[in-house]
Design an enzyme around this catalytic site. Structure first.
Site, PDB file in Angstrom:
ATOM      1  N   LYS A 150       0.836  -1.209   0.000  1.00 46.01           N
ATOM      2  CA  LYS A 150       0.000   0.000   0.000  1.00 46.01           C
ATOM      3  C   LYS A 150       0.868   1.255   0.000  1.00 46.01           C
ATOM      4  O   LYS A 150       0.630   2.202  -0.769  1.00 46.01           O
ATOM      5  CB  LYS A 150      -0.935  -0.006   1.208  1.00 46.01           C
ATOM      6  N   LYS A 199       2.901  12.164   4.792  1.00 46.67           N
ATOM      7  CA  LYS A 199       3.015  11.054   5.755  1.00 46.67           C
ATOM      8  C   LYS A 199       3.312   9.751   5.026  1.00 46.67           C
ATOM      9  O   LYS A 199       4.218   9.003   5.401  1.00 46.67           O
ATOM     10  CB  LYS A 199       1.731  10.910   6.568  1.00 46.67           C
TER      11      LYS A 199
END
Length: 194
Positions: free
Chosen positions: A77, A146
């Protein structure tokens, strides 16, 4: 979406209590989820994945079984999001050059997405960049930063450098410093002179 380390820790905590753990991040936004068409990135013990597969089938069109360690799903991911950020950066660069040459950016993006790069990433983000439209944000620059840091951390864990990551780090930092933290992460394209 969490880090690979977070998935390892969650797996360990579940194991201490005799409970199986499956990491199952997804590719797809809210409309894709509403249609039950997410791509699910699953990793963990195969028997545990088998038990939760009926639930995954409700929200996903396909479950990709990526290994027996939950952190493997999180790593995939993270890398998928890293590649999206790379695509956004390269789109911003290409659109800047096209505009500099007097080419209509909307037509340029349409050409690219109709021929060389069909798909949601190039068409969706390409349109945002061409139109300089970063609201409403589907995924903010703060979240993009992030995830970029998660990708850089994952690479570092394996002794691998991501040279484009340094460029992206600077682009995200500047976009956020310029007030674009709540904008769609495609706003990093604005760091390219146009």
């Amino acid at each position: 979406m969490g880090s690979a380390l977070g998935a390892r820790r969650a797996d360990e905590a579940h194991a201490e209590h005799g409970v199986g753990y499956v990491a199952a991040p997804v590719f797809g936004r809210v409309p894709v989820a509403e249609a039950g068409a997410l791509n699910i990135l699953a990793a963990g013990e195969q028997g545990v994945i088998d038990r939760v597969q009926p639930l995954l089938d409700v929200i996903g069109s396909r479950t990709w079984r990526l290994g027996d360690r939950p952190e493997q799903a999180n790593t995939v991911k993270i890398l998928g999001n890293y590649l999206i950020a790379c695509a956004i950066q390269s789109l911003g660069e290409a659109v800047s050059v096209a505009e500099g040459a007097g080419v209509d950016s909307g037509q340029f993006v349409e050409l690219l997405t109709s021929t060389l790069f069909p798909g949601a990433v190039y068409s969706g983000y390409g349109s945002m960049i061409a139109e300089r439209r970063y609201q409403p944000a589907g995924f903010t620059a703060l979240l993009g930063r992030k995830d970029l840091h998660l990708a850089l951390d994952a690479a570092n864990d394996h002794g691998i450098r991501l040279p484009v990551g340094a460029l992206l780090r600077a682009a995200f930092a500047q976009a956020i410093a310029d007030g674009g933290g709540a904008d769609d992460w495609a706003v990093i394209a604005e760091q390219q002179p146009r």
